[in-house]
Enzyme design. Structure first.
Site, short mmCIF file in Angstrom:
data_model
loop_
_atom_site.label_atom_id
_atom_site.label_comp_id
_atom_site.label_asym_id
_atom_site.label_seq_id
_atom_site.Cartn_x
_atom_site.Cartn_y
_atom_site.Cartn_z
N CYS A 62 -3.11 11.64 -9.45
CA CYS A 62 -3.37 12.22 -10.76
C CYS A 62 -4.89 12.42 -10.82
CB CYS A 62 -2.82 11.37 -11.91
SG CYS A 62 -3.58 9.76 -12.14
N ARG A 130 -4.07 -16.69 4.77
CA ARG A 130 -5.01 -16.34 3.71
C ARG A 130 -4.38 -15.50 2.61
NH1 ARG A 130 -10.27 -12.65 4.09
NH2 ARG A 130 -11.06 -13.06 2.01
#
Length: 145
Positions: A62, A130
């Protein structure tokens, strides 16, 4: 990979340019349209198709990429990120397992858009110590609703 794309009418030319580039990288692209001024409808449709597993990833457009990102993220199973630099495009995949990225046709130049998409499509999420637990927490919340 099978890639779903969609946008609002303002981003149609940009979407078509990026879709052609993605095809040139060897991916299959399905266009979910750009005629609806209510961009949320196409973003949700692309999100649903990606969430169902009918497409490997999605790319939405957009003016800023923010509106389609917000709409796509309402779909259960979707993690959409608005990307504007190569590092973020890679981390959307590598750290966050995003299955959709969004771009702003009014704020992202053609060459940068191509670099962002290529960086995103050239990596794969691998569960790791992580990031894995962070993505798990997002998925747990999503699955509980």
């Amino acid at each position: 990979m099978k890639i779903a794309v969609g946008c609002d009418p303002n981003a149609q030319a940009y979407k078509e340019m990026i879709a052609e580039y993605v095809r040139g990288l060897g991916h299959e692209v399905t266009d979910f349209g750009s005629e609806d001024v209510i961009y949320a409808r196409v973003a949700i449709k692309v999100g649903e198709e990606v969430a169902k597993g009918n497409y490997d990833r999605g790319i939405l457009f957009c003016g800023t990429g923010i509106g389609v990102m917000l709409a796509a993220n309402k779909v259960k199973g979707i993690r959409a990120a608005n990307v504007n630099n190569v590092y973020s495009a890679k981390r959307a995949c590598l750290s966050n397992d995003c299955n959709i990225i969004t771009l702003g046709s009014q704020v992202t130049g053609d060459m940068l858009g191509k670099e962002l998409v290529e960086a995103y499509l050239n990596c794969a999420y691998e569960y790791n110590e992580r990031s894995g637990k962070k993505v798990d927490a997002i998925n747990d919340y999503d699955n509980a609703r």
